[in-house]
Design an enzyme around this catalytic site. Structure first.
Site, mmCIF file in Angstrom:
data_model
loop_
_atom_site.group_PDB
_atom_site.id
_atom_site.type_symbol
_atom_site.label_atom_id
_atom_site.label_comp_id
_atom_site.label_asym_id
_atom_site.label_seq_id
_atom_site.Cartn_x
_atom_site.Cartn_y
_atom_site.Cartn_z
ATOM 1 C CE LYS A 30 -41.257 -26.539 -6.906
ATOM 2 N NZ LYS A 30 -40.452 -26.620 -8.133
ATOM 3 C CB THR A 43 -0.524 -9.723 -12.563
ATOM 4 O OG1 THR A 43 -1.069 -9.412 -11.285
ATOM 5 C CG2 THR A 43 -1.542 -10.489 -13.382
ATOM 6 C CB SER A 88 -0.909 0.008 1.234
ATOM 7 O OG SER A 88 -1.835 -1.054 1.154
ATOM 8 C CD GLU A 118 -5.192 -2.255 -11.139
ATOM 9 O OE1 GLU A 118 -5.302 -3.070 -12.049
ATOM 10 O OE2 GLU A 118 -5.531 -1.063 -11.231
HETATM 11 N N1 CAA Z 1 -2.340 11.509 -9.942
HETATM 12 C C1 CAA Z 1 -1.288 12.374 -9.976
HETATM 13 N N2 CAA Z 1 -0.562 12.682 -8.875
HETATM 14 C C2 CAA Z 1 -0.911 12.094 -7.727
HETATM 15 C C3 CAA Z 1 -1.979 11.188 -7.624
HETATM 16 C C4 CAA Z 1 -2.720 10.914 -8.789
HETATM 17 N N3 CAA Z 1 -3.746 10.084 -8.763
HETATM 18 N N4 CAA Z 1 -2.081 10.750 -6.346
HETATM 19 C C5 CAA Z 1 -1.118 11.378 -5.650
HETATM 20 N N5 CAA Z 1 -0.417 12.203 -6.486
HETATM 21 C C6 CAA Z 1 0.676 13.089 -6.134
HETATM 22 C C7 CAA Z 1 0.273 14.011 -4.978
HETATM 23 O O1 CAA Z 1 -0.357 15.188 -5.455
HETATM 24 C C8 CAA Z 1 1.600 14.319 -4.330
HETATM 25 O O2 CAA Z 1 2.226 15.306 -5.127
HETATM 26 P P1 CAA Z 1 3.450 16.253 -4.598
HETATM 27 O O3 CAA Z 1 4.682 15.476 -4.818
HETATM 28 O O4 CAA Z 1 3.375 17.434 -5.483
HETATM 29 O O5 CAA Z 1 3.173 16.543 -3.150
HETATM 30 C C9 CAA Z 1 2.377 13.013 -4.509
HETATM 31 O O6 CAA Z 1 1.761 12.326 -5.608
HETATM 32 C C10 CAA Z 1 2.357 12.128 -3.282
HETATM 33 O O7 CAA Z 1 0.999 11.865 -2.979
HETATM 34 P P2 CAA Z 1 0.523 11.327 -1.567
HETATM 35 O O8 CAA Z 1 1.125 12.180 -0.494
HETATM 36 O O9 CAA Z 1 -0.946 11.199 -1.613
HETATM 37 O O10 CAA Z 1 1.220 9.890 -1.524
HETATM 38 P P3 CAA Z 1 1.241 8.771 -0.412
HETATM 39 O O11 CAA Z 1 2.631 8.301 -0.261
HETATM 40 O O12 CAA Z 1 0.514 9.254 0.813
HETATM 41 O O13 CAA Z 1 0.453 7.561 -1.101
HETATM 42 C C11 CAA Z 1 -1.465 6.242 -1.800
HETATM 43 C C12 CAA Z 1 -0.829 7.624 -1.525
HETATM 44 C C13 CAA Z 1 -2.791 6.576 -2.457
HETATM 45 C C14 CAA Z 1 -1.718 5.454 -0.524
HETATM 46 C C15 CAA Z 1 -0.577 5.428 -2.781
HETATM 47 O O14 CAA Z 1 0.607 5.025 -2.162
HETATM 48 C C16 CAA Z 1 -1.307 4.217 -3.350
HETATM 49 O O15 CAA Z 1 -2.065 4.328 -4.310
HETATM 50 N N6 CAA Z 1 -1.056 3.030 -2.764
HETATM 51 C C17 CAA Z 1 -1.659 1.790 -3.295
HETATM 52 C C18 CAA Z 1 -0.785 1.222 -4.354
HETATM 53 C C19 CAA Z 1 -1.458 0.223 -5.199
HETATM 54 O O16 CAA Z 1 -2.561 0.410 -5.703
HETATM 55 N N7 CAA Z 1 -0.749 -0.884 -5.430
HETATM 56 C C20 CAA Z 1 -1.244 -1.885 -6.295
HETATM 57 C C21 CAA Z 1 -0.148 -2.328 -7.202
HETATM 58 S S1 CAA Z 1 -0.637 -2.819 -8.742
HETATM 59 C C22 CAA Z 1 -1.373 -4.317 -8.603
HETATM 60 O O17 CAA Z 1 -1.920 -4.736 -7.633
HETATM 61 C C23 CAA Z 1 -1.397 -4.915 -9.905
HETATM 62 C C24 CAA Z 1 -1.497 -6.303 -10.209
HETATM 63 O O18 CAA Z 1 -0.559 -6.900 -10.715
HETATM 64 C C25 CAA Z 1 -2.827 -6.912 -10.180
#
Ligand code: CAA
Length: 389
Positions: A275, A157, A131, A369
């Protein structure tokens, strides 16, 4: 606002439904049991135009809109979500290149994969960073002509079958140990060929559900990554990963809708056959209540999914809507499939009926994801931004 699908989309949806009924459903339980990678289904899916759905035609993809893709994916997942996860994983791996790559990189790293029907993998998660993406520990070290990549990726995957990996790693020169708040700013996105020296594929995971979709570890030991394999600029990898997930989460939500609607159809038809106490069990209000909630939540999940997909098609930022769709569809699928097993009673708990597989498959939707908890973090952050405006 018009809730009707276009004629083209209805035809496409029907084609996907037919493909699923013919090529996926009859074999789904066999591949679930054996946990084998269903190569012949993927070959047929590629030949029938159900692969690389969102990748532009220019790069040998199908070039569907996100909306049309969601419709197709729901139908494929109705047949088997394991098969569909492996199909969608290619879009996930290639999207960072489509979003942030140069024209040459798209020609070089996207087109051949789509033309050949090869697999590619998105390598973000690690043993210690699921995460919390920004704490990943894979490293890139600057060297003459490129970088050296070191580290381990997990939950990849199609890892065992991919010929190319889209890898997220931290660049040594950008790491600022003192500034923890900005740790995401050292992350870069690179493309690595499987044939590169130092790439090792680990064992395939023996999973609870979606068993035919291949999941492995991938390790990189002093892998040389040439400069032209850097996607986007140095330090932009985290943003590319987040934009990619915004784009692909509606597709993941569509997989969950497919699982849920299959469970619903199975439970509905069983409730008319079975049933007890001299009547079909559908006539009991307790069963009607389960089915009414399932039917409502499937529609709601589908609408959330199609809204998030439409926003992507319109070029609008959809982080909030994508996470809402993924969260709601995944949690609904888990509940609906569990309830479907309940409607089947003891029979549902056996492998003679399809609902136990759906229940096992649904669980993964709340995990990959971005877990349902991570989706809530994104939703809360986005709502906070809106509220403060
Ligand atoms: N689009 C563009 N920029 C974004 C963004 C987005 N959706 N979300 C965040 N940002 C930017 C923020 O604006 C911030 O910008 P600055 O550098 O200017 O400050 C920067 O990114 C950091 O953002 P956060 O402070 O929100 O980041 P965070 O470290 O707190 O993490 C989180 C946020 C949402 C928890 C993220 O870590 C996350 O999505 N985690 C889950 C990961 C995930 O989905 N993993 C799955 C892997 S893929 C998989 O499972 C595939 C498979 O094979 C099936």
């Amino acid at each position: 606002m018009d809730f009707r699908l276009s004629e083209d989309n209805l035809l496409l949806e029907q084609a996907a439904k037919d493909f699923s009924a013919r090529a996926i459903i009859p074999q789904a339980h066999i591949y679930d049991e054996s946990a084998e990678f269903p190569k012949s289904i993927f070959k047929e899916a590629h030949a029938s135009g159900f692969f690389n759905l969102t990748i532009p035609e220019k790069y040998a993809g199908i070039g569907l809109s996100s909306l049309a893709t969601s419709l197709v994916i729901e139908r494929l997942a109705y047949g088997c979500s394991g098969v569909t996860t492996s199909i969608v994983a290619n879009d996930l791996a290639l999207t960072p290149i489509v979003i942030a790559g140069t024209e040459e990189q798209k020609e070089k790293f996207v087109k051949p994969i789509c033309q050949k029907g090869d697999f590619a993998s998105f390598c973000l998660s690690e043993p210690g960073a699921g995460s919390d993406v920004s704490s990943l520990s894979c490293k890139l070290q600057k060297v003459e002509g490129g970088y050296l990549l070191n580290g381990n990726k997990q939950w990849i995957t199609n890892g065992g079958y991919s010929s190319q990996f889209t890898v997220f790693a931290k660049l040594d020169t950008l790491i600022d140990e003192k500034n923890k708040a900005e740790k995401h700013k050292s992350i870069c996105c690179v493309v690595v060929s499987r044939s590169s020296e130092g790439v090792t594929i680990g064992k395939s995971e023996n999973k609870l559900g979606q068993r035919c979709s291949n999941t492995t570890t991938v390790s990189f030991e002093n892998v040389f990554v040439p400069n032209d394999c850097l996607i986007g600029k140095e330090g932009e990898g985290f943003y590319t990963a987040m934009k990619t997930l915004d784009f692909t989460r509606p597709m993941t939500a569509a997989i969950a809708v497919g699982i849920a609607s299959r469970a619903f159809d199975e439970a509905m038809s069983y409730s008319f056959q079975r049933k007890q106490f001299g009547q079909q069990i559908f006539d009991f209000q307790a069963i009607q209540s389960i089915l009414a909630d399932a039917g409502t939540d499937i529609d709601a999940a589908r609408l959330l999914t199609l809204r998030a997909a439409t926003m992507a098609d319109n070029g609008e930022k959809n982080s909030l809507e994508s996470s809402m769709a993924k969260r709601f569809a995944a949690d609904s699928a888990m509940r609906i499939t569990t309830d479907a097993v309940q409607v089947f009673g003891g029979y549902g708990y056996t492998k003679d009926y399809p609902v136990e597989k759906l229940m096992r498959d649904a669980k993964l939707m709340q995990i990959y994801e971005g877990t349902s908890q991570v989706q809530r973090i994104v939703i809360a952050k986005e709502l906070q931004k809106k509220f403060k405006k």
